[in-house]
Design a protein around this motif. Structure first.
Motif: not given
Length: 112
Positions: A26-43, A54-63
């Protein structure tokens, strides 16, 4: 205690959040992040295709306490998966100790 960090698709965040709540995380932190990866995205803008890495993702940190490690990882893997490249990653590391700031309490009980 374990720290579970997950990088997931933003579109899967609500599913992951709800699934984690269902298993008692029930408790965790999250951030919107941008990264690089194998996925190729076009607009496409006004009929012109632009490629970006550049790929938009969400980063979750859970202890979690050790007994929640397996169910937390399993829940994230199931809820975040689309079966396509770019679903994300999960990382697990050990947490040596935790403290509750309000009371000075130490250890795994601080996570409750």
């Amino acid at each position: 205690m374990k720290k579970i960090e997950a990088i997931i698709r933003k579109s899967k965040f609500r599913e992951v959040k709800n699934a984690l709540h269902e298993v008692g995380v029930n408790f965790f932190s999250y951030w919107d992040v941008t990264g690089l990866g194998n996925e190729k995205k076009g607009h496409v803008y006004r009929g012109v295709s632009y490629s970006t890495s550049d790929i938009q993702r969400r980063y979750l940190s859970i202890v979690v306490n050790n007994e929640f490690e397996e169910i937390t990882i399993k829940t994230i893997l199931e809820a975040a998966s689309t079966g396509e490249v770019g679903d994300g990653k999960v990382f697990v590391s050990d947490i040596q100790d935790a403290y509750r700031i309000r009371t000075g309490e130490k250890g795994g009980d601080t996570l409750n």
